[in-house]
Design a protein around this motif. Structure first.
Motif, PDB file in Angstrom:
ATOM      1  N   VAL A  68       0.840  -1.204   0.000  1.00 36.47           N
ATOM      2  CA  VAL A  68       0.000   0.000   0.000  1.00 36.47           C
ATOM      3  C   VAL A  68       0.872   1.250   0.000  1.00 36.47           C
ATOM      4  N   LYS A  69       1.914   1.245   0.823  1.00 29.95           N
ATOM      5  CA  LYS A  69       2.808   2.402   0.916  1.00 29.95           C
ATOM      6  C   LYS A  69       3.562   2.607  -0.400  1.00 29.95           C
ATOM      7  N   ASN A  70       3.958   1.522  -1.049  1.00 25.71           N
ATOM      8  CA  ASN A  70       4.644   1.632  -2.335  1.00 25.71           C
ATOM      9  C   ASN A  70       3.777   2.329  -3.377  1.00 25.71           C
ATOM     10  N   VAL A  71       2.480   2.000  -3.390  1.00 17.80           N
ATOM     11  CA  VAL A  71       1.565   2.629  -4.340  1.00 17.80           C
ATOM     12  C   VAL A  71       1.423   4.110  -4.039  1.00 17.80           C
ATOM     13  N   TYR A  72       1.239   4.454  -2.774  1.00 12.08           N
ATOM     14  CA  TYR A  72       1.099   5.854  -2.392  1.00 12.08           C
ATOM     15  C   TYR A  72       2.362   6.646  -2.703  1.00 12.08           C
ATOM     16  N   ASP A  73       3.513   6.064  -2.367  1.00 13.79           N
ATOM     17  CA  ASP A  73       4.773   6.760  -2.598  1.00 13.79           C
ATOM     18  C   ASP A  73       5.012   6.996  -4.093  1.00 13.79           C
ATOM     19  N   LYS A  74       4.640   6.033  -4.910  1.00 23.46           N
ATOM     20  CA  LYS A  74       4.857   6.150  -6.348  1.00 23.46           C
ATOM     21  C   LYS A  74       3.899   7.147  -6.980  1.00 23.46           C
ATOM     22  N   GLU A  75       2.636   7.112  -6.559  1.00 24.32           N
ATOM     23  CA  GLU A  75       1.607   7.890  -7.228  1.00 24.32           C
ATOM     24  C   GLU A  75       1.296   9.228  -6.571  1.00 24.32           C
ATOM     25  N   ASN A  76       1.584   9.341  -5.295  1.00 22.31           N
ATOM     26  CA  ASN A  76       1.092  10.524  -4.597  1.00 22.31           C
ATOM     27  C   ASN A  76       2.119  11.161  -3.677  1.00 22.31           C
ATOM     28  N   GLY A  77       3.343  10.706  -3.730  1.00 27.77           N
ATOM     29  CA  GLY A  77       4.347  11.267  -2.835  1.00 27.77           C
ATOM     30  C   GLY A  77       4.119  10.826  -1.404  1.00 27.77           C
TER      31      GLY A  77
END
Length: 223
Positions: free
Chosen positions: A116-125
């Motif tokens: 979940v954190k990987n997706v947020y970090d990639k897409e939303n900082g």
């Protein structure tokens, strides 16, 4: 608005401005491993979506093409697949019924948090509060769904037209277990007759405005 979109993981589908349902399913084995699946289902609005997807803009937003949507979902798959411990990561999108799916196997529940954190970090900082979405405590035999961040302020900034998207949207969490469910902390939880699964279905707007919560602590027993 983008923070809300990425909370749902499929921002392109969100921008199509239609009724949708999100179904989150976790199957947890006794050893802490299991399977995760997230489905974004817009099939109830497929007639409307067939018309919208031919347009260039709606309510001031660019309408993504099918290629744009496929690309976004592929990028999400890549972000999840790079998480150590996850396997069989798959995504799919059905443009006949407008249903998008992502699924994976995990060795530990903590690996879902990392994904979940990987997706947020990639897409939303950087976004506070996404470090821990799920928890499994083998000692106390409890599985928890956690929500430590709020998107209520982001929702208030949306136009009335965008807010309408959430009026009929639903969020359903289904958790299945090898062990038997003894209790669930969220009062809206339904426990299956077999006591091997739980379901919590809520209106997305109630969650966003914090009238209701997705948080849940499920106590298990091997008896």
């Amino acid at each position: 608005m983008r923070r809300i979109a990425y909370l749902l993981l499929f921002s392109c589908l969100f921008l199509l401005q239609s009724c949708f349902e999100i179904i989150e399913t976790v199957f947890l084995k006794n050893d802490g491993s299991g399977n995760f699946q997230l489905v974004v289902n817009l099939s109830k609005s497929k007639t409307k979506l067939n018309s919208i997807i031919k347009m260039q803009t709606i309510n001031g937003h660019d309408v993504p093409s099918k290629g744009d949507i496929k690309y976004r979902i592929t990028e999400i798959e890549k972000a999840v697949a790079k998480t150590p411990g996850l396997s069989a990561v798959k995504t799919s999108v059905d443009f006949d019924n407008y249903i998008a799916t992502i699924s994976c196997n995990f060795n530990k529940v903590s690996q879902l948090n990392a994904a979940v954190k990987n997706v947020y970090d990639k897409e939303n900082g950087k976004l506070k509060g996404v470090e821990k979405t799920y928890d499994y405590d083998a000692a106390s035999n409890t599985f928890s769904r956690i929500n430590k961040f709020s998107i209520q302020d982001d929702y208030k900034k949306l136009s009335n037209a965008d807010k309408e998207v959430f009026a009929t949207a639903n969020y359903t969490s289904i958790y299945k277990f090898e062990a038997t469910v003894a209790a669930a902390s969220n009062k809206g939880t339904q426990i299956s007759p077999s006591k091997k699964a739980t379901m919590l279905k809520q209106n997305a707007l109630d969650i966003i405005t914090e009238k209701k919560s997705v948080e849940n602590k499920i106590t298990l027993t091997n008896k």
